[in-house]
Motif scaffolding. Structure first.
Motif, PDB file in Angstrom:
ATOM      1  N   ALA A   1       0.816  -1.219   0.000  1.00  0.00           N
ATOM      2  CA  ALA A   1       0.000   0.000   0.000  1.00  0.00           C
ATOM      3  C   ALA A   1       0.849   1.268   0.000  1.00  0.00           C
ATOM      4  N   TYR A   2       2.105   1.174   0.421  1.00  0.00           N
ATOM      5  CA  TYR A   2       2.958   2.361   0.527  1.00  0.00           C
ATOM      6  C   TYR A   2       4.388   1.986   0.157  1.00  0.00           C
ATOM      7  N   ASP A   3       5.190   3.007  -0.197  1.00  0.00           N
ATOM      8  CA  ASP A   3       6.570   2.732  -0.579  1.00  0.00           C
ATOM      9  C   ASP A   3       7.571   3.633   0.147  1.00  0.00           C
ATOM     10  N   ASN A   4       7.108   4.374   1.143  1.00  0.00           N
ATOM     11  CA  ASN A   4       8.033   5.191   1.931  1.00  0.00           C
ATOM     12  C   ASN A   4       8.281   4.503   3.283  1.00  0.00           C
ATOM     13  N   GLN A   5       8.959   5.194   4.176  1.00  0.00           N
ATOM     14  CA  GLN A   5       9.189   4.706   5.540  1.00  0.00           C
ATOM     15  C   GLN A   5       8.439   5.646   6.491  1.00  0.00           C
ATOM     16  N   PRO A   6       7.151   5.399   6.719  1.00  0.00           N
ATOM     17  CA  PRO A   6       6.333   6.341   7.496  1.00  0.00           C
ATOM     18  C   PRO A   6       6.902   6.699   8.864  1.00  0.00           C
ATOM     19  N   LEU A   7       7.475   5.726   9.559  1.00  0.00           N
ATOM     20  CA  LEU A   7       7.948   5.992  10.920  1.00  0.00           C
ATOM     21  C   LEU A   7       9.163   6.909  10.942  1.00  0.00           C
ATOM     22  N   GLU A   8       9.831   7.042   9.803  1.00  0.00           N
ATOM     23  CA  GLU A   8      10.990   7.933   9.728  1.00  0.00           C
ATOM     24  C   GLU A   8      10.590   9.351   9.333  1.00  0.00           C
ATOM     25  N   GLN A   9       9.298   9.570   9.135  1.00  0.00           N
ATOM     26  CA  GLN A   9       8.798  10.901   8.775  1.00  0.00           C
ATOM     27  C   GLN A   9       7.624  11.269   9.666  1.00  0.00           C
ATOM     28  N   PRO A  10       7.875  11.454  10.963  1.00  0.00           N
ATOM     29  CA  PRO A  10       6.768  11.788  11.866  1.00  0.00           C
ATOM     30  C   PRO A  10       6.167  13.152  11.543  1.00  0.00           C
ATOM     31  N   LEU A  11       4.877  13.261  11.787  1.00  0.00           N
ATOM     32  CA  LEU A  11       4.166  14.514  11.539  1.00  0.00           C
ATOM     33  C   LEU A  11       4.219  15.401  12.777  1.00  0.00           C
ATOM     34  N   ALA A  12       4.256  16.687  12.571  1.00  0.00           N
ATOM     35  CA  ALA A  12       4.165  17.646  13.673  1.00  0.00           C
ATOM     36  C   ALA A  12       2.682  17.885  13.930  1.00  0.00           C
ATOM     37  N   LEU A  13       2.192  17.427  15.072  1.00  0.00           N
ATOM     38  CA  LEU A  13       0.768  17.534  15.389  1.00  0.00           C
ATOM     39  C   LEU A  13       0.516  18.685  16.350  1.00  0.00           C
ATOM     40  N   THR A  14      -0.602  19.353  16.157  1.00  0.00           N
ATOM     41  CA  THR A  14      -1.029  20.418  17.080  1.00  0.00           C
ATOM     42  C   THR A  14      -2.385  20.019  17.659  1.00  0.00           C
ATOM     43  N   ASP A  15      -2.789  20.679  18.719  1.00  0.00           N
ATOM     44  CA  ASP A  15      -4.095  20.425  19.345  1.00  0.00           C
ATOM     45  C   ASP A  15      -4.272  18.932  19.639  1.00  0.00           C
ATOM     46  N   ILE A  16      -3.299  18.348  20.343  1.00  0.00           N
ATOM     47  CA  ILE A  16      -3.276  16.895  20.504  1.00  0.00           C
ATOM     48  C   ILE A  16      -4.182  16.371  21.630  1.00  0.00           C
ATOM     49  N   GLY A  17      -4.682  17.263  22.469  1.00  0.00           N
ATOM     50  CA  GLY A  17      -5.619  16.845  23.509  1.00  0.00           C
ATOM     51  C   GLY A  17      -7.027  16.788  22.929  1.00  0.00           C
ATOM     52  N   LEU A  18      -7.527  15.581  22.686  1.00  0.00           N
ATOM     53  CA  LEU A  18      -8.840  15.421  22.061  1.00  0.00           C
ATOM     54  C   LEU A  18      -9.906  15.162  23.122  1.00  0.00           C
ATOM     55  N   SER A  19     -11.146  15.012  22.698  1.00  0.00           N
ATOM     56  CA  SER A  19     -12.258  14.863  23.647  1.00  0.00           C
ATOM     57  C   SER A  19     -12.077  13.701  24.610  1.00  0.00           C
ATOM     58  N   HIS A  20     -11.625  12.567  24.097  1.00  0.00           N
ATOM     59  CA  HIS A  20     -11.516  11.360  24.924  1.00  0.00           C
ATOM     60  C   HIS A  20     -10.130  10.743  24.907  1.00  0.00           C
ATOM     61  N   SER A  21      -9.195  11.387  24.229  1.00  0.00           N
ATOM     62  CA  SER A  21      -7.888  10.767  24.053  1.00  0.00           C
ATOM     63  C   SER A  21      -6.804  11.814  23.849  1.00  0.00           C
ATOM     64  N   LEU A  22      -5.579  11.322  23.790  1.00  0.00           N
ATOM     65  CA  LEU A  22      -4.416  12.188  23.590  1.00  0.00           C
ATOM     66  C   LEU A  22      -3.608  11.623  22.434  1.00  0.00           C
ATOM     67  N   LEU A  23      -3.291  12.465  21.456  1.00  0.00           N
ATOM     68  CA  LEU A  23      -2.473  12.018  20.333  1.00  0.00           C
ATOM     69  C   LEU A  23      -1.001  12.015  20.737  1.00  0.00           C
ATOM     70  N   LEU A  24      -0.339  10.897  20.512  1.00  0.00           N
ATOM     71  CA  LEU A  24       1.072  10.762  20.860  1.00  0.00           C
ATOM     72  C   LEU A  24       1.984  10.959  19.649  1.00  0.00           C
ATOM     73  N   GLY A  25       1.417  10.814  18.454  1.00  0.00           N
ATOM     74  CA  GLY A  25       2.234  10.960  17.255  1.00  0.00           C
ATOM     75  C   GLY A  25       1.429  10.680  16.004  1.00  0.00           C
ATOM     76  N   GLY A  26       2.035  11.005  14.885  1.00  0.00           N
ATOM     77  CA  GLY A  26       1.375  10.756  13.608  1.00  0.00           C
ATOM     78  C   GLY A  26       2.398  10.522  12.519  1.00  0.00           C
ATOM     79  N   TYR A  27       1.996   9.772  11.501  1.00  0.00           N
ATOM     80  CA  TYR A  27       2.890   9.420  10.398  1.00  0.00           C
ATOM     81  C   TYR A  27       2.102   9.453   9.092  1.00  0.00           C
ATOM     82  N   ARG A  28       2.823   9.684   8.017  1.00  0.00           N
ATOM     83  CA  ARG A  28       2.191   9.735   6.699  1.00  0.00           C
ATOM     84  C   ARG A  28       2.752   8.622   5.829  1.00  0.00           C
ATOM     85  N   ALA A  29       1.876   7.807   5.271  1.00  0.00           N
ATOM     86  CA  ALA A  29       2.294   6.748   4.339  1.00  0.00           C
ATOM     87  C   ALA A  29       1.996   7.218   2.922  1.00  0.00           C
TER      88      ALA A  29
END
Length: 201
Positions: free
Chosen positions: A52-80
């Motif tokens: 499905a993908y040809d990159n290395q998603p974990l080596e390109q983490p996303l810079a996330l903002t507003d990570i405190g959500l209604s019921h959860s907390l975002l720890l990180g993000g990646y793009r494939a």
């Protein structure tokens, strides 16, 4: 004298053997480390099919903002990506279950539909909420194809709460936590779609 020569020869052979082993290990270390990283990456990313993908998603983490959500907390993000096009965004999210923290990896396609969910960490009661940690996970697979508004906001709940989803047997709190976290991630994707999809690296 013969015995002394034999001991010296044996010591030289042992030293040479150790030296050769060290050289081989050092020369192979980067390759072994790369293989280990790839294995760990594959284990983490098995919410996506290998082709499905040809990159290395974990080596390109996303810079996330507003990570405190209604019921959860975002720890990180990646793009494939594949052939330069974003095919999925992976959000690593944490919530509180019945017995402690639950960490989920949530894969969302470029249209905002859920591709898959995998539990990365959990401390729920074995044989009850602990089932959320199994992989593959039939209960989590039931969310595949859903989006933030399909079902409606009211539908993103357990059937016992007038929603659309069954619960893990004997694990109401764990099930609610997972449903809310998945819905949080889908809403976050919709709200930050442009940033998350970005442009291909």
């Amino acid at each position: 004298m013969n015995r002394a020569n034999s001991l010296i020869t044996l010591a030289l052979l042992a030293t040479t053997g150790v030296g050769v082993t060290c050289v081989v290990q050092r020369s192979n270390a980067p390759h072994i480390a790369a293989e280990q990283r790839q294995l760990e990456s594959r284990k983490l990313l098995d919410v996506l099919s290998v082709d499905a993908y040809d990159n290395q998603p974990l080596e390109q983490p996303l810079a996330l903002t507003d990570i405190g959500l209604s019921h959860s907390l975002l720890l990180g993000g990646y793009r494939a990506t594949k052939a330069g096009q974003t095919v999925a965004v992976l959000l690593r999210s944490q919530t509180e279950g019945y017995a402690g923290r639950i960490e989920l990896l949530i894969a969302i396609d470029a249209n905002g539909r859920l591709l898959g969910v995998k539990t990365l960490e959990q401390t729920e009661t074995p044989a009850l909420g602990g089932h959320i940690g199994e992989w593959p996970n039939a209960w989590l697979q039931a969310f595949t194809g859903k989006s933030s508004n399909q079902p409606t906001a009211a539908g993103w709940a357990l059937k016992k709460d007038q929603g659309q989803f069954d619960q893990i047997a004997g694990a109401t709190i764990t099930s609610r936590a997972a449903i809310n976290t998945i819905h949080d991630a889908l809403r976050y994707f919709d709200e930050h779609r442009t940033t998350l999809l970005g442009s291909a690296p």
